[in-house]
Scaffold this motif. Structure first.
Motif, PDB file in Angstrom:
ATOM      1  N   ASP A 471      -1.896 -24.808 -81.952  1.00  0.00           N
ATOM      2  CA  ASP A 471      -1.889 -25.049 -80.510  1.00  0.00           C
ATOM      3  C   ASP A 471      -3.038 -24.361 -79.789  1.00  0.00           C
ATOM      4  N   HIS A 472      -3.755 -23.475 -80.473  1.00  0.00           N
ATOM      5  CA  HIS A 472      -4.904 -22.821 -79.851  1.00  0.00           C
ATOM      6  C   HIS A 472      -5.976 -23.845 -79.465  1.00  0.00           C
ATOM      7  N   ARG A 473      -5.947 -25.011 -80.086  1.00  0.00           N
ATOM      8  CA  ARG A 473      -6.924 -26.057 -79.767  1.00  0.00           C
ATOM      9  C   ARG A 473      -6.775 -26.530 -78.318  1.00  0.00           C
ATOM     10  N   GLN A 474      -5.535 -26.429 -77.781  1.00  0.00           N
ATOM     11  CA  GLN A 474      -5.280 -26.907 -76.426  1.00  0.00           C
ATOM     12  C   GLN A 474      -4.979 -25.783 -75.446  1.00  0.00           C
ATOM     13  N   LEU A 475      -5.036 -24.554 -75.914  1.00  0.00           N
ATOM     14  CA  LEU A 475      -4.495 -23.429 -75.158  1.00  0.00           C
ATOM     15  C   LEU A 475      -5.003 -23.367 -73.722  1.00  0.00           C
ATOM     16  N   LEU A 476      -6.319 -23.351 -73.520  1.00  0.00           N
ATOM     17  CA  LEU A 476      -6.859 -23.119 -72.186  1.00  0.00           C
ATOM     18  C   LEU A 476      -6.672 -24.308 -71.257  1.00  0.00           C
ATOM     19  N   ASP A 477      -6.263 -25.455 -71.815  1.00  0.00           N
ATOM     20  CA  ASP A 477      -6.003 -26.618 -70.960  1.00  0.00           C
ATOM     21  C   ASP A 477      -4.827 -26.377 -70.021  1.00  0.00           C
ATOM     22  N   TYR A 478      -4.008 -25.383 -70.329  1.00  0.00           N
ATOM     23  CA  TYR A 478      -2.807 -25.131 -69.536  1.00  0.00           C
ATOM     24  C   TYR A 478      -2.952 -23.901 -68.642  1.00  0.00           C
ATOM     25  N   PHE A 479      -4.192 -23.466 -68.456  1.00  0.00           N
ATOM     26  CA  PHE A 479      -4.486 -22.371 -67.530  1.00  0.00           C
ATOM     27  C   PHE A 479      -5.503 -22.882 -66.512  1.00  0.00           C
ATOM     28  N   ARG A 480      -5.167 -22.786 -65.242  1.00  0.00           N
ATOM     29  CA  ARG A 480      -6.068 -23.259 -64.192  1.00  0.00           C
ATOM     30  C   ARG A 480      -6.917 -22.079 -63.700  1.00  0.00           C
ATOM     31  N   PHE A 481      -8.190 -22.089 -64.119  1.00  0.00           N
ATOM     32  CA  PHE A 481      -9.136 -21.081 -63.664  1.00  0.00           C
ATOM     33  C   PHE A 481      -9.958 -21.680 -62.528  1.00  0.00           C
ATOM     34  N   CYS A 482      -9.769 -21.169 -61.326  1.00  0.00           N
ATOM     35  CA  CYS A 482     -10.525 -21.653 -60.170  1.00  0.00           C
ATOM     36  C   CYS A 482     -10.795 -20.465 -59.252  1.00  0.00           C
ATOM     37  N   LEU A 510     -14.118 -24.487 -68.884  1.00  0.00           N
ATOM     38  CA  LEU A 510     -13.099 -23.512 -68.518  1.00  0.00           C
ATOM     39  C   LEU A 510     -12.205 -24.015 -67.382  1.00  0.00           C
ATOM     40  N   HIS A 511     -12.581 -25.091 -66.754  1.00  0.00           N
ATOM     41  CA  HIS A 511     -11.902 -25.508 -65.532  1.00  0.00           C
ATOM     42  C   HIS A 511     -10.987 -26.710 -65.715  1.00  0.00           C
ATOM     43  N   GLU A 512     -10.944 -27.270 -66.928  1.00  0.00           N
ATOM     44  CA  GLU A 512     -10.103 -28.450 -67.128  1.00  0.00           C
ATOM     45  C   GLU A 512      -8.630 -28.064 -67.036  1.00  0.00           C
ATOM     46  N   PHE A 513      -7.847 -28.844 -66.300  1.00  0.00           N
ATOM     47  CA  PHE A 513      -6.430 -28.538 -66.100  1.00  0.00           C
ATOM     48  C   PHE A 513      -5.729 -29.816 -65.653  1.00  0.00           C
ATOM     49  N   ASP A 514      -4.555 -30.066 -66.253  1.00  0.00           N
ATOM     50  CA  ASP A 514      -3.770 -31.240 -65.889  1.00  0.00           C
ATOM     51  C   ASP A 514      -3.059 -30.964 -64.568  1.00  0.00           C
ATOM     52  N   GLU A 515      -3.515 -31.593 -63.513  1.00  0.00           N
ATOM     53  CA  GLU A 515      -2.962 -31.337 -62.194  1.00  0.00           C
ATOM     54  C   GLU A 515      -1.943 -32.379 -61.760  1.00  0.00           C
ATOM     55  N   ASN A 516      -1.570 -33.289 -62.626  1.00  0.00           N
ATOM     56  CA  ASN A 516      -0.692 -34.399 -62.247  1.00  0.00           C
ATOM     57  C   ASN A 516       0.698 -34.303 -62.852  1.00  0.00           C
ATOM     58  N   THR A 527     -13.428 -28.604 -56.488  1.00  0.00           N
ATOM     59  CA  THR A 527     -14.684 -29.166 -55.992  1.00  0.00           C
ATOM     60  C   THR A 527     -15.838 -28.555 -56.778  1.00  0.00           C
ATOM     61  N   PRO A 528     -17.015 -29.211 -56.773  1.00  0.00           N
ATOM     62  CA  PRO A 528     -18.171 -28.626 -57.467  1.00  0.00           C
ATOM     63  C   PRO A 528     -18.475 -27.209 -57.009  1.00  0.00           C
ATOM     64  N   GLU A 529     -18.309 -26.947 -55.703  1.00  0.00           N
ATOM     65  CA  GLU A 529     -18.586 -25.611 -55.203  1.00  0.00           C
ATOM     66  C   GLU A 529     -17.655 -24.574 -55.833  1.00  0.00           C
ATOM     67  N   ASN A 530     -16.348 -24.890 -55.885  1.00  0.00           N
ATOM     68  CA  ASN A 530     -15.380 -23.947 -56.433  1.00  0.00           C
ATOM     69  C   ASN A 530     -15.514 -23.794 -57.941  1.00  0.00           C
ATOM     70  N   VAL A 531     -15.810 -24.894 -58.613  1.00  0.00           N
ATOM     71  CA  VAL A 531     -15.984 -24.809 -60.059  1.00  0.00           C
ATOM     72  C   VAL A 531     -17.241 -24.009 -60.390  1.00  0.00           C
ATOM     73  N   GLU A 532     -18.323 -24.232 -59.626  1.00  0.00           N
ATOM     74  CA  GLU A 532     -19.553 -23.462 -59.857  1.00  0.00           C
ATOM     75  C   GLU A 532     -19.276 -21.963 -59.692  1.00  0.00           C
ATOM     76  N   ARG A 533     -18.535 -21.610 -58.636  1.00  0.00           N
ATOM     77  CA  ARG A 533     -18.220 -20.209 -58.396  1.00  0.00           C
ATOM     78  C   ARG A 533     -17.379 -19.624 -59.530  1.00  0.00           C
ATOM     79  N   THR A 534     -16.499 -20.445 -60.081  1.00  0.00           N
ATOM     80  CA  THR A 534     -15.654 -20.005 -61.192  1.00  0.00           C
ATOM     81  C   THR A 534     -16.496 -19.646 -62.406  1.00  0.00           C
ATOM     82  N   TYR A 535     -17.460 -20.528 -62.742  1.00  0.00           N
ATOM     83  CA  TYR A 535     -18.312 -20.259 -63.903  1.00  0.00           C
ATOM     84  C   TYR A 535     -19.272 -19.096 -63.646  1.00  0.00           C
TER      85      TYR A 535
END
Length: 704
Positions: A471-482, A510-516, A527-535
């Motif tokens: 499950d480590h292959r999908q681990l970070l998909d379930y953490f929303r870093f923003c 690092l920013h991919e997250f299922d929001e639905n 948004t691009p601005e928030n994602v850029e700031r995250t990275y």
């Protein structure tokens, strides 16, 4: 008085009412005979059995005796009330299995024992401001009318065991001093039954025992004081039980108590005695069928293991100076621990929260013992929303905790947090927006996933893992870093290197997250601005921790979203033209650096561009016609491209392009056409740029 006179008095008292009437003996004569026995009788003569007496009036009298032998009425009947208004009774009196028409004792003082055991009082009882300096005992007696003991004073032990009160009872501002320091000896109501309302407001107790008491009407202990221990074990309160602002100075025991109506402990003080945790304030196995209100209550240690609360529970502002335990408790309705404070360890292990659970602003400070014990919710189940907004934890453990819906930790602070949460539904969601987690671990369970929102959060040395290795292959998909901070705490940096395999596989996203997955509103959109700031924050944190590989890759990702931001501004028709032009220029520059050298992180790419770029002008020189002509004969004059002459012409044009690009031309070949001359100059210019980019990549690579 002669002995024969006492005998005559006893004989008169033992006559039946009909006999006395036949002899024309009036009530006054009966009372005179009784007083003669009280004042002069010996031990046996003072025992009156099976007598029927008129109303007994001792008002304003001093009742005394030549000796201290008690006056005993056994199986007697008083046709009226026993009245002793403002009387001073200096002889012990005992009513055993008697029927009494009432008790009128306002202001009376009993200097010795007053016993009323297994008797029935059919009229009103009024003992307002009465004083009972010695033992007071109504064990097993029944009171059919209202009982008033307001401001009564019990100077020694008071025993109401197995007494039955069929109407209202008032002990308002009564005082129970007692003489013994053992629980149950000072004021005992054990197994007493109250059919009406009971009022203990502002009463004062030392040690008291209400074990197995049953109260059908409302009972009020508002502002009552217990300086010693008190027990309510197995008591039953069928209506409201109000302990508002009660002061429990010793240990208090509510174990297995049943509250069928509202239970109120608002502002109560549980100071505890000098013994163990279980005895300070114990509510284990208590059942609250209606609302429980313990708002602003103050405990030293509290034990609530196994309690059941079927109505709303309010613990808002409650405080525990020591340890508290709610293990295996059940809250069937909403429970509110808003701004509660736990200065010691607290356990909510195996608790069932069937309704909304609120811990907003609660403080879990913990004690100086094992980390896991500071605040434990291990094995707890939250069937509805749980709110821990702005809560403060020294350490919090949520191992095998089950969340069915959104769990809100917005603004919460953890020195250490352990989350091994088990999802109940696909909508299990933990919101750490603005939360601060200095240290700890979050582990995804086997066979299910929990989504964690770390928007605007600060994450320190927090380990993210999955129970199942695959499950480590999908681990970070379930953490929303923003806009998440990763290095706010000195010495507690987030370890991106632990997730290198995942990030490499997913292009360091690092920013991919299922929001639905549910109807959730996030604090910041992706948004691009928030994602850029995250990275940018991830790059800064990785660089600070010496994780240069991650730092470089996050730098690339940051630039990619910076380009999207520039393009968005350039396309925005509401922005002024100069700003749009500047951002368009930035987007072009960003795109060029990304394509050529991956913003300094793709050395192989820029080396390939550097090596292969001259081929493009060479083709133009060879096939571009007169505009791109050089001093080499045109290819059109050759018998064919793949003929020896054609290949020679192509090779010589490639050679010319490379020596021009590398600025080492030998002078025997030169451009003749206008486009060829421009292209040759362009090659030199591009060489300077690409050489700089190669050097730029080498420097960036050396930092990894």
């Amino acid at each position: 008085m002669p002995e024969t006179a006492i005998s005559d008095s006893r004989a008169l008292l033992e006559r039946s009412p009909d006999e006395r009437e036949a002899l024309d003996i009036g009530d006054d004569e009966v009372l005179d005979a009784l007083f003669s026995v009280i004042e002069r009788g010996d031990q046996e003569e003072k025992v009156l059995s099976d007598c029927t007496l008129p109303a007994l009036n001792l008002d304003f009298r001093t009742v005394e005796s030549d000796n201290n032998h008690p006056v005993v009425f056994r199986n007697c009947t008083f046709e009226g009330a026993v009245s002793a208004v403002d009387a001073d009774v200096t002889v012990p009196i005992s009513f055993e299995n008697c029927d009494i028409g009432g008790l009128e004792l306002p202001g009376a003082r009993f200097e010795f024992d007053l016993e009323l055991s297994d008797s029935t009082v059919s009229g009103d009882v009024d003992a307002f401001e009465a004083r009972f300096d010695d033992q007071f005992d109504v064990t097993g007696s029944t009171f059919t009318g209202p009982v008033t003991l307001q401001e009564a004073h019990f100077g020694n032990d008071a025993d109401f065991e197995r007494a039955s009160f069929e109407e209202s009872v008032s002990f308002e501002t009564a005082s129970f001093s007692g003489a013994s320091n053992e629980l149950g000896d000072n004021a005992s109501f054990e197994e007493a039954t109250f059919e009406g309302e009971v009022d203990f407001r502002q009463a004062a107790f030392t040690y008291a025992d209400f074990a197995d008491v049953s109260v059908a009407g409302r009972v009020g202990f508002e502002e009552t004081t217990f300086t010693g221990d008190v027990a309510f074990t197995r008591a039953t309160f069928q209506s409201e039980a109000d302990f508002d602002e009660v002061d429990f100075g010793g240990d208090v025991d509510f174990e297995s108590v049943t509250f069928e109506g509202t239970a109120v402990f608002r502002g109560a003080e549980f100071e505890g005695g000098a013994r163990s945790l279980e005895e300070d304030a114990t509510f284990s196995q208590a059942v609250f069928d209606d609302e429980l209100n313990a708002r602003d209550a103050h405990f030293r240690d509290g034990l609530f293991d196994g309690i059941t609360v079927n109505g709303p529970a309010t613990f808002e502002g409650i405080r525990f100076d020591g340890d508290a335990s709610f293990e295996a408790a059940t809250f069937a309705d909403e429970v509110d621990f808003d701004e509660a404070r736990f200065d010691g360890d607290v356990s909510f292990e195996q608790v069932s929260f069937d309704g909304v659970a609120i811990f907003r602003g609660a403080e879990f400070r913990g004690a100086d013992n094992h980390l896991e014990e500071d605040a434990s919710f291990d094995g707890a189940t939250f069937e509805a929303r749980a709110g821990f907004e702005d809560a403060v934890f020294s350490s919090g453990s949520f191992v095998d905790t089950r969340f069915a819906a959104e769990t809100d930790f917005r603004g919460a602070k953890f020195d250490r947090a352990v989350f091994h949460v088990v999802p109940i539904t696909n909508e299990s969601y933990v919101d750490f927006t603005r939360a601060i987690i200095k240290d700890g671990e979050i582990r995804q369970p086997e066979g299910g996933w929990v989504r964690y929102d770390l928007t605007n959060a600060s994450v320190g040395s927090v380990s993210l893992s999955a129970t199942t290795e695959s499950d480590h292959r999908q681990l970070l998909d379930y953490f929303r870093f923003c806009n998440t901070e990763f290095n706010e705490f000195d010495g507690y940096d987030f370890d991106f290197s632990a997730h290198t395999d995942y990030l490499d596989r997913n292009d360091w996203s690092l920013h991919e997250f299922d929001e639905n997955f549910a109807d959730v509103t996030f604090a910041l959109p992706m948004t691009p601005e928030n994602v850029e700031r995250t990275y940018l924050k991830a790059k800064t944190a990785a660089s600070s921790a010496g994780q240069m590989k991650a730092a470089g890759e996050f730098r690339v990702r940051r630039q990619q979203f910076a380009r999207k931001k520039y393009v968005g501004i350039a396309r925005d028709g509401t922005t002024d033209l100069v700003t749009r032009a500047k951002n368009a220029s930035r987007a072009v520059e960003n795109a060029f650096l990304g394509i050529t050298c991956g913003h300094g992180m793709r050395l192989g790419r820029i080396v390939a561009v550097f090596a292969l770029f001259p081929l493009f002008p060479a083709v133009l020189y060879a096939f571009g016609g007169s505009a791109f002509a050089t001093t080499i004969p045109p290819l059109s004059g050759a018998p064919g491209l793949f003929s020896p002459e054609g290949l020679s012409i192509l090779y010589r044009n490639i050679h010319f392009s490379y020596i021009t690009f590398l600025t080492i031309g030998y002078g025997y070949i030169g451009p003749e056409g206008a486009a060829a001359r421009a292209m040759a100059g362009m090659e030199v210019y591009v060489n300077v740029i690409l050489s700089g980019l190669v050097l730029y990549c080498l420097i960036k690579r050396s930092e990894i």
